[in-house]
Scaffold this active site. Structure first.
Site, PDB file in Angstrom:
ATOM      1  N   ASP A  99       0.728  -1.100  -0.111  1.00 13.97           N
ATOM      2  CA  ASP A  99       0.051  -0.011   0.129  1.00 13.97           C
ATOM      3  C   ASP A  99       0.864   1.036  -0.153  1.00 13.97           C
ATOM      4  OD1 ASP A  99      -2.296   1.684   0.846  1.00 13.97           O
ATOM      5  OD2 ASP A  99      -1.280   1.667   3.006  1.00 13.97           O
ATOM      6  N   ASP A 101       0.033   5.111   1.018  1.00 14.04           N
ATOM      7  CA  ASP A 101      -0.154   6.133   2.115  1.00 14.04           C
ATOM      8  C   ASP A 101      -0.265   5.382   3.523  1.00 14.04           C
ATOM      9  OD1 ASP A 101      -0.478   8.897   1.042  1.00 14.04           O
ATOM     10  OD2 ASP A 101      -1.682   7.687  -0.304  1.00 14.04           O
ATOM     11  N   ASP A 286      -1.971  -0.339   5.821  1.00 12.58           N
ATOM     12  CA  ASP A 286      -2.311   0.345   7.125  1.00 12.58           C
ATOM     13  C   ASP A 286      -3.790   0.747   7.436  1.00 12.58           C
ATOM     14  OD1 ASP A 286      -2.235   2.342   5.223  1.00 12.58           O
ATOM     15  OD2 ASP A 286      -2.255   3.973   6.819  1.00 12.58           O
TER      16      ASP A 286
HETATM   17  O1  LIG Z   1      -4.404   3.009  -0.427  1.00 11.38           O
HETATM   18  P1  LIG Z   1      -3.569   4.071   0.054  1.00 11.38           P
HETATM   19  O2  LIG Z   1      -2.493   4.308  -0.706  1.00 11.38           O
HETATM   20  O3  LIG Z   1      -2.973   3.941   1.531  1.00 11.38           O
HETATM   21  O4  LIG Z   1      -4.413   5.401  -0.234  1.00 11.38           O
HETATM   22  C1  LIG Z   1      -5.548   5.602   0.785  1.00 11.38           C
HETATM   23  C2  LIG Z   1      -5.893   7.232   0.646  1.00 11.38           C
HETATM   24  O5  LIG Z   1      -4.429   7.693   1.045  1.00 11.38           O
HETATM   25  C3  LIG Z   1      -4.231   9.215   0.934  1.00 11.38           C
HETATM   26  O6  LIG Z   1      -4.953   9.740   2.313  1.00 11.38           O
HETATM   27  C4  LIG Z   1      -4.307   9.310   3.348  1.00 11.38           C
HETATM   28  O7  LIG Z   1      -3.133   9.893   3.388  1.00 11.38           O
HETATM   29  C5  LIG Z   1      -2.997  11.525   3.286  1.00 11.38           C
HETATM   30  C6  LIG Z   1      -1.423  11.640   3.223  1.00 11.38           C
HETATM   31  O8  LIG Z   1      -0.724  11.277   4.160  1.00 11.38           O
HETATM   32  C7  LIG Z   1      -3.753  12.233   4.563  1.00 11.38           C
HETATM   33  O9  LIG Z   1      -3.580  13.577   4.698  1.00 11.38           O
HETATM   34  C8  LIG Z   1      -5.038  11.427   4.523  1.00 11.38           C
HETATM   35  O10 LIG Z   1      -5.908  12.085   5.809  1.00 11.38           O
HETATM   36  C9  LIG Z   1      -5.018   9.965   4.494  1.00 11.38           C
HETATM   37  O11 LIG Z   1      -6.760   9.429   4.403  1.00 11.38           O
HETATM   38  C10 LIG Z   1      -4.924   9.810  -0.286  1.00 11.38           C
HETATM   39  O12 LIG Z   1      -4.763  11.293  -0.132  1.00 11.38           O
HETATM   40  C11 LIG Z   1      -6.025   9.320  -0.609  1.00 11.38           C
HETATM   41  O13 LIG Z   1      -6.556   9.744  -1.645  1.00 11.38           O
HETATM   42  C12 LIG Z   1      -6.052   7.734  -0.791  1.00 11.38           C
HETATM   43  O14 LIG Z   1      -7.396   7.332  -1.033  1.00 11.38           O
END
Ligand SMILES: O=P(O)(O)OC[C@H]1O[C@H](O[C@H]2O[C@H](CO)[C@@H](O)[C@H](O)[C@H]2O)[C@H](O)[C@@H](O)[C@@H]1O
Length: 488
Positions: A99, A101, A286
């Site tokens: 993954d 983020d 995560d």
């Molecule tokens: O599947 P992932 O790669 O984990 O993506 C899931 C979402 O991640 C991002 O949002 C998350 O991280 C951001 C940066 O650290 C944070 O600001 C936010 O609060 C988190 O939810 C991304 O911006 C989303 O579009 C993804 O869907």
């Protein structure tokens, strides 16, 4: 001597030893070993009193700690029991899914600045050289590709709804978009959400191609409900969409039977590993949407999930890591293991499954990389190949095609040659992403993509000349034959 400052419960007031208790009726004030111990205990006791949580929190803390330990007993910290991974992985072909983020990059307030560190990029690149590695992210594929900046991986964006492999000789290696028809709806929904959320302070709408994320991390808690109501409102107008919840984000997605778990299974099929015999698959993530991938792994003969979390939470993952730093350490340990004799890919001819760069596995971590034959190319040969690649890209209507105005074209080509040279040079160092990330850790994704397109074009030219051995050893994934009807 009356000792004091012994074992203390957090928050309890320490009873301090007086000088008379420490030194008794000794004539000299010379410190004995036991005096030092007593004083040290006192010092620790005072320090712990200063840092101790308020008594009201102490019980809660202890409960949380106990809960966490109980949870960790069920989902062990994999760095503490790496030998379990080694035992499972011995002689198998390991496949790795990551993954983005919260796993490769720490969670930050601004989603557009969620950069991964150069050290993490190096670890991911190295691990992709010993075991096939794919990123499965909720982000738009192009955005996550821009953040990661490595050519050696497969990328699945939009929670697995947008899968594309590396470009091979100017052609897209693989594409699978099970919700392709939803693209226009997602564009519309994005615009509606942007317009309607403009008065919700701190909200941010992110277009992830086949998903739209509505972030509320920076909203005051008082307006979270407004965000939820807005999403509900939009969904009520679009019955073919639904939403999932992530870390301070609501994600609007097409109602199709597809998730990160399906993407993982699909990618394994691409390697001809669908039956899973002799294959160990790992997924590190995560968030809630990663649970679909953990679940998919449970039904495979060999495979397990690793949850990145420093809090106890319900999960289908077998193991845990606490944060992206731990993830990096784990990847580095997998790299060391993968260079050893028990890596099943090494036994079956090397990790060329999903790897764009098929340089053979080094037998020791320090063995030098073979010299690239393209270092010997004449400028003229390079120019010819470059022109051919540009022409092919243009004939195919590829976005790689450069502008046709001759002066601009010359400038672009010169730039692309530089990009190719630096990409080539850096691919011999530790981090090929360095060409894209050398100045600082995170240029905007669109700038990276622009440079990357130029670099891709020049790379294609290089491959024309140096490619045969690369092409021969690159095993094209089975699902290159994905039905065209699934593509936009
Ligand atoms: O599947 P992932 O790669 O984990 O993506 C899931 C979402 O991640 C991002 O949002 C998350 O991280 C951001 C940066 O650290 C944070 O600001 C936010 O609060 C988190 O939810 C991304 O911006 C989303 O579009 C993804 O869907």
């Amino acid at each position: 001597m009356a000792a004091s400052g012994g074992a203390m419960t957090r928050g309890e007031a320490p009873s301090l030893a007086t000088p008379a208790q420490i030194f008794g009726d000794r004539a000299s004030f010379e410190l004995h070993d036991e005096d030092v111990t007593t004083l040290r205990r006192q010092f620790d006791a005072v320090a712990s009193l200063q840092n101790a949580p308020r008594p009201r929190d102490t019980e809660e803390d202890a409960e949380q700690q106990a809960e966490f330990l109980k949870w960790q007993a069920k989902h062990p910290f994999i760095l503490d029991c790496f030998e379990q991974f080694e035992a499972h992985a011995k002689g198998k072909r390991v496949t790795l899914f990551l993954d983005y983020d919260g796993t490769l990059a720490p969670i930050v307030k601004d989603p557009d600045k969620a950069y991964m560190s150069a050290k993490m990029r190096a670890a991911v690149r190295q691990v992709a050289r010993v075991v096939p590695t794919a990123i499965i992210s909720g982000r738009g594929r192009e955005k996550v590709t821009g953040f990661v900046g490595l050519r050696e991986l497969f990328y699945a964006g939009s929670h697995g709804l947008d899968i594309v492999g590396p470009q091979i000789n100017g052609k897209q290696g693989l594409a699978f978009q099970p919700a392709a028809d939803f693209a226009p709806i997602m564009d519309r929904v994005y615009l509606i959400l942007v317009a309607k959320s403009k008065d919700i302070p701190g909200s941010y709408v992110e277009h992830n191609k086949f998903c739209v994320s509505v972030h509320f991390r920076n909203c005051p808690p008082g307006s979270w409900q407004q965000v939820a109501d807005l999403v509900d409102d939009v969904l009520s107008q679009h019955p073919n969409l639904h939403h999932t919840r992530g870390r301070k984000v609501l994600e609007i997605r097409p109602k199709v039977d597809w998730d990160k778990g399906c993407a993982l299974t699909h990618l394994l099929g691409a390697l001809g590993l669908a039956d899973g015999q002799g294959v160990l698959s790992l997924y590190i993530g995560d968030d809630r949407t990663d649970e679909d991938a953990f679940t998919a792994l449970q039904s495979r003969p060999h495979g397990f999930g690793i949850l990145v979390s420093c809090k106890a939470k319900a999960t289908k993952a077998a193991f845990t890591l606490r944060d992206p730093e731990d993830v990096r350490t784990f990847l580095e340990r997998v790299v060391a293991w993968g260079r050893g004799p028990h890596n099943g890919w090494a036994q079956s001819g090397g990790c060329v499954g999903w790897s764009y760069d098929s340089t053979p596995l080094p037998t020791t971590p320090t063995s030098p990389m073979p010299a690239r034959s393209n270092n010997l190319l004449s400028e003229e040969a390079f120019e010819r190949a470059y022109d051919e690649a540009a022409q092919e890209a243009s004939d195919a209507g590829s976005p790689l095609a450069g502008p046709h105005d001759s002066s601009r074209q010359q400038a672009t080509e010169a730039h692309a040659r530089d990009a190719a040279t630096s990409a080539r040079d850096s691919s011999e160092g530790d981090d090929p992403g360095a060409a894209m990330h050398s100045q600082h850790q995170g240029p905007p994704a669109h700038a990276q993509n622009k440079d990357k397109r130029k670099s891709d074009l020049a790379q294609d030219a290089l491959h024309k000349l140096t490619g045969p051995q690369k092409r021969d050893s690159f095993r094209e994934p089975a699902f290159l034959a994905t039905p065209k009807s699934l593509l936009p």
